[in-house]
Design an enzyme around this catalytic site. Structure first.
Site, PDB file in Angstrom:
ATOM      1  CG  ASP A  66       4.716  -8.944 -14.127  1.00  0.00           C
ATOM      2  OD1 ASP A  66       5.532  -8.601 -12.801  1.00  0.00           O
ATOM      3  OD2 ASP A  66       4.717 -10.139 -14.449  1.00  0.00           O
ATOM      4  N   PRO A 100       0.788  -1.258  -0.132  1.00  0.00           N
ATOM      5  CG  PRO A 100       0.200  -0.976   2.362  1.00  0.00           C
ATOM      6  CD  PRO A 100       0.794  -1.957   1.394  1.00  0.00           C
ATOM      7  N   GLY A 101       2.092   1.143   0.137  1.00  0.00           N
ATOM      8  CA  GLY A 101       2.912   2.358  -0.113  1.00  0.00           C
ATOM      9  C   GLY A 101       3.921   2.640   1.001  1.00  0.00           C
ATOM     10  N   GLY A 102       4.127   1.870   2.071  1.00  0.00           N
ATOM     11  CA  GLY A 102       5.293   1.928   3.101  1.00  0.00           C
ATOM     12  C   GLY A 102       6.532   2.487   2.506  1.00  0.00           C
ATOM     13  CE  LYS A 130       9.882  -9.856   0.285  1.00  0.00           C
ATOM     14  NZ  LYS A 130       9.518  -8.922   0.998  1.00  0.00           N
TER      15      LYS A 130
END
Ligand SMILES: C[S@@+](CC[C@H](N)C(=O)[O-])C[C@H]1O[C@@H](n2cnc3c(N)ncnc32)[C@H](O)[C@@H]1O
Length: 355
Positions: free
Chosen positions: A261, A223-225, A306
């Site tokens: 993408d 969401p934009g952190g 990750k």
């Protein structure tokens, strides 16, 4: 002088095996050999060296900034068991033949149990530092040469006593920069990017490398952190994600949201910084970051790898080998920094740029 035959290495709880593989590899590059003892979940481990003097050599010759899973380290002997009354005098006796140190930190494991020692550590550190300054055991030194006396406490009485080189260790106790969560940021991930800047970019270079008015692409932005951090630096951001961005952030007028993408998107004009927090195969992200940097789509890239797999260290090594080969083929020298940040979970954060 005592024979310090151990390195005590701090890491995130659960990542002791990765830290063990890393220290074994790094020490081997300077001809220091030994073995690790660890308990999974302790948040620290010991590397026992074979030769006298090798532990001291390691904390000077292995470049701390090259370590990924190790957050902080010190050289020490065996764990001291202190009587609870007058611990200060007992420590004074233990360090009587130590090299001279410029300051003192009292640390503890970053685990639920360990954190209960925070108040003790603060009080003990202040009482001990006061005494050691009076008796001349702590003396000012030039920062590039200074040693730091470090006490790593497991309980109020079981304490490893050792030291580290100020210029070749983490600049924060426990290797954790204390960052405050900004209330207006859209997600907690925001602190990952801020912490990465603290580790990878010297503060004196922030105004140049994270310059007001410069351009950035945030891949997997919602969401934009991370975008929020870039906007705080007055940067203009292209946020790439199929998910929604926080409305308040879009109102800043500095963010363009692109629904594409992340692995196919390329900017029309080169940008100063690319950041990527997409959860996908580490090799895919590493390849993409190398492609952007080598082909000049960005000056530098900050990205997460990750690591949900079992063989996390092996995976990181293979991604870094791939980056090395790609740059070698392109005939370019590069800087690659990587750290398992305090705000990272099963992932590491990296910075890549051409030198
Ligand atoms: C961990 S979140 C990013 C959080 C963000 N850095 C922040 O601070 O708020 C990962 C994001 O990547 C996005 N994502 C996953 N795969 C993607 C892809 N192939 N292309 C674009 N976005 C993708 C997801 O929609 C998700 O929003």
């Amino acid at each position: 002088m005592s024979f310090f035959n151990r390195l005590l290495l701090q890491c995130r709880s659960g990542f002791e095996k990765e830290a063990a593989a890393e220290i074994t590899d790094q020490c081997a590059t300077i001809g220091v050999y030994g073995y690790c003892t660890l308990n999974q979940g302790d948040g620290f481990l010991l590397f026992h060296v074979q030769q006298e003097g090798d532990a001291e050599r390691a904390i000077r010759e292995v470049n701390f900034s090259q370590l990924i899973f190790i957050r902080q380290w010190l050289v020490c002997g065996e764990c001291q068991v202190l009587e609870r009354d007058d611990r200060v005098s007992q420590i004074e006796a233990v360090i009587s033949d130590f090299p001279s140190c410029a300051d003192l930190w009292v640390e503890y494991p970053d685990t639920t149990e360990g954190r209960e020692l925070a108040t003790f550590a603060r009080k003990f550190s202040s009482a001990l530092a006061q005494r050691l300054r009076k008796t001349g055991c702590l003396k000012k030194e030039k920062p590039n040469k200074a040693l730091r006396l470090v006490l790593f406490t497991l309980t109020g009485s079981d304490i490893f006593v050792g030291y580290s080189a100020v210029a070749n260790s983490a600049p924060w106790p426990l290797g954790i920069p204390r960052l405050k969560f900004p209330k207006k940021a859209p997600s907690r991930s925001t602190l990952k990017l801020e912490e990465a800047w603290h580790w990878f970019i010297p503060k004196a270079e922030w105004d140049l490398r994270l310059a007001h008015g410069s351009t950035a692409v945030d891949l997997g932005a919602a969401p934009g952190g991370w975008t929020w951090q870039l906007v705080q630096r007055s940067m203009f951001v292209t946020a790439v994600d199929n998910g929604p961005m926080q409305e308040a952030l879009m109102e800043s007028g500095q963010v363009k949201h692109v629904l594409e993408d992340a692995y196919k998107f390329l900017p029309e004009k080169p940008v100063n910084l690319m950041v990527c927090d997409v959860a996908d195969k580490p090799i895919k992200t590493a390849e993409m970051a190398a492609y952007w940097v080598i082909n000049g789509y960005c000056e530098e890239a900050i990205f997460n790898l990750k690591l949900p797999m079992k063989q996390r260290y092996t995976e990181v090594v293979s991604c870094f080998n791939h980056i090395a080969e790609t740059f070698m083929k392109a005939g370019l020298a590069y800087e690659l920094s990587a750290k398992h940040l305090y705000h990272d979970r099963e992932e590491i954060t990296c910075l890549l740029r051409i030198l």
